[in-house]
Design a protein around this motif. Structure first.
Motif, short mmCIF file in Angstrom:
data_model
loop_
_atom_site.label_atom_id
_atom_site.label_comp_id
_atom_site.label_asym_id
_atom_site.label_seq_id
_atom_site.Cartn_x
_atom_site.Cartn_y
_atom_site.Cartn_z
N SER A 186 31.33 -0.54 31.46
CA SER A 186 31.15 0.28 30.58
C SER A 186 32.09 1.34 30.74
CB SER A 186 30.00 0.18 29.87
OG SER A 186 30.32 -1.37 29.11
N LEU A 187 31.38 1.86 31.88
CA LEU A 187 32.25 3.13 32.25
C LEU A 187 33.34 3.88 32.09
CD1 LEU A 187 31.32 6.30 31.65
CD2 LEU A 187 30.70 5.64 34.00
N VAL A 188 34.23 3.73 31.64
CA VAL A 188 35.90 4.08 32.32
C VAL A 188 36.27 4.98 32.61
CG1 VAL A 188 38.35 3.97 30.84
CG2 VAL A 188 36.33 2.68 29.99
N ASP A 189 35.06 6.53 32.01
CA ASP A 189 35.34 7.40 32.83
C ASP A 189 34.64 8.05 32.98
OD1 ASP A 189 36.30 10.02 33.83
OD2 ASP A 189 38.17 10.13 32.67
N ALA A 190 33.68 9.04 34.21
CA ALA A 190 32.50 9.34 33.59
C ALA A 190 32.65 10.66 32.94
CB ALA A 190 31.52 9.48 34.51
N GLY A 191 33.89 11.44 32.96
CA GLY A 191 33.99 12.72 32.19
C GLY A 191 33.94 13.49 32.98
N ARG A 192 33.53 14.82 32.28
CA ARG A 192 33.89 16.19 32.91
C ARG A 192 33.04 17.60 32.50
NH1 ARG A 192 37.53 13.89 32.85
NH2 ARG A 192 37.55 13.14 35.07
N PRO A 193 32.60 18.61 32.74
CA PRO A 193 31.95 19.54 31.63
C PRO A 193 33.75 20.25 31.28
CG PRO A 193 31.48 19.72 33.54
CD PRO A 193 32.08 18.55 33.89
N LEU A 194 33.00 20.42 30.22
CA LEU A 194 35.03 21.56 29.38
C LEU A 194 34.53 23.19 29.26
CD1 LEU A 194 35.67 18.51 26.64
CD2 LEU A 194 36.51 19.02 28.81
N GLY A 195 35.82 23.90 29.10
CA GLY A 195 35.52 25.08 28.62
C GLY A 195 36.63 26.21 28.21
N ALA A 196 35.81 26.95 27.81
CA ALA A 196 37.34 27.79 27.35
C ALA A 196 37.88 27.64 26.16
CB ALA A 196 38.39 28.19 28.50
N PRO A 197 36.98 26.72 25.38
CA PRO A 197 37.86 26.54 24.23
C PRO A 197 38.66 27.40 22.95
CG PRO A 197 35.85 26.77 23.82
CD PRO A 197 35.76 27.21 25.22
N ALA A 198 39.70 26.92 22.62
CA ALA A 198 41.06 27.60 21.76
C ALA A 198 41.14 26.36 20.23
CB ALA A 198 42.16 28.78 22.94
N THR A 199 41.47 27.55 19.50
CA THR A 199 41.72 26.83 18.38
C THR A 199 43.55 27.27 18.68
OG1 THR A 199 39.66 26.76 17.33
CG2 THR A 199 41.37 26.06 15.66
N VAL A 200 44.46 26.02 18.02
CA VAL A 200 45.84 26.22 18.27
C VAL A 200 45.87 26.04 16.34
CG1 VAL A 200 48.07 26.18 18.76
CG2 VAL A 200 46.06 26.18 20.29
N THR A 201 46.65 27.20 15.13
CA THR A 201 47.30 26.95 14.00
C THR A 201 48.48 27.08 14.01
OG1 THR A 201 46.55 28.76 13.43
CG2 THR A 201 44.73 27.29 12.95
N PRO A 202 49.35 26.77 12.88
CA PRO A 202 50.67 26.98 13.68
C PRO A 202 50.65 28.95 13.17
CG PRO A 202 49.83 25.48 11.42
CD PRO A 202 49.48 25.60 11.69
N ASP A 203 49.33 29.60 12.51
CA ASP A 203 49.57 31.03 12.60
C ASP A 203 49.33 31.70 13.75
OD1 ASP A 203 51.70 30.44 10.20
OD2 ASP A 203 49.32 30.21 9.00
N ALA A 204 48.12 31.24 14.59
CA ALA A 204 47.65 31.99 15.54
C ALA A 204 46.44 30.78 16.70
CB ALA A 204 46.17 33.01 14.55
N VAL A 205 45.78 31.54 17.63
CA VAL A 205 45.26 31.26 18.50
C VAL A 205 44.21 31.92 18.29
CG1 VAL A 205 45.11 30.74 20.91
CG2 VAL A 205 47.51 30.43 20.10
N SER A 206 42.83 31.37 18.35
CA SER A 206 41.66 31.40 18.64
C SER A 206 40.89 31.53 19.76
CB SER A 206 41.22 32.15 17.32
OG SER A 206 40.34 30.17 16.78
N ASP A 207 40.25 32.09 20.40
CA ASP A 207 38.92 31.57 21.42
C ASP A 207 37.82 31.28 20.87
OD1 ASP A 207 40.43 32.28 23.37
OD2 ASP A 207 40.39 34.33 23.61
N GLY A 208 36.79 30.46 21.21
CA GLY A 208 36.09 29.48 20.71
C GLY A 208 36.20 28.75 19.33
#
Length: 114
Positions: free
Chosen positions: A43-65
Motif C-alpha cells: 500500500s506504500l507507493v512512496d514513503a516520502g520525505r520531510p519538506l521545508g522552506a515553504p513559499a507561497t506564490v500568488t500572481p502578485d507576490a511570493v512570501s516565505d512560510g
C-alpha cells in the motif's frame, strides 16, 4: 487501487526539532518509519520525505512560510476509508495531524495514458 497523497502537518518548531535530533533520537524516528512501512506493505507507493522552506506564490507576490506541512508520503488503497484507516495509527499523530488527499485524474490525460 486509488492513489492518495498524505500530508503531515505540525508546527515548524517540530520540524526544527526533528532536524536537530541526536543520532539516537533519529534512530528511534527511523525505526518508527520502517515499522510503518513494513505494516503498509504494497500500500506504500512512496514513503516520502520531510519538506521545508515553504513559499507561497500568488500572481502578485511570493512570501516565505505560511505552511504547516512538514512532510509527505504516497499510498494506495481501494477506498478513501481504507486510506484513512492506514493512517490511523501513524506515529506522526503524536506530533501533529495528517491530511489524506485522493489523487484525481485529469480526464484528457487519463485517456491518453490508456
Amino acid at each position: 487501487m486509488n492513489r492518495y497523497i498524505v500530508l503531515y502537518h505540525a508546527a515548524q518548531e517540530v520540524a526544527e526539532r526533528f532536524a536537530r535530533a541526536t543520532p539516537e533520537e533519529a534512530a528511534v524516528g527511523l525505526a518508527q518509519w520502517q515499522a510503518w512501512s513494513v505494516r503498509l506493505g504494497d500500500s506504500l507507493v512512496d514513503a516520502g520525505r520531510p519538506l521545508g522552506a515553504p513559499a507561497t506564490v500568488t500572481p502578485d507576490a511570493v512570501s516565505d512560510g505560511g505552511s504547516d506541512v512538514i512532510g509527505l508520503s504516497v499510498i494506495q488503497a481501494a477506498s478513501r476509508e481504507e486510506a484513512i484507516a492506514l493512517m490511523r495509527d501513524h506515529h506522526h499523530l503524536a506530533f501533529g495531524s495528517i491530511t489524506v488527499l485522493e489523487e484525481q485524474m485529469i480526464p484528457e490525460l487519463a485517456s491518453a495514458e490508456s
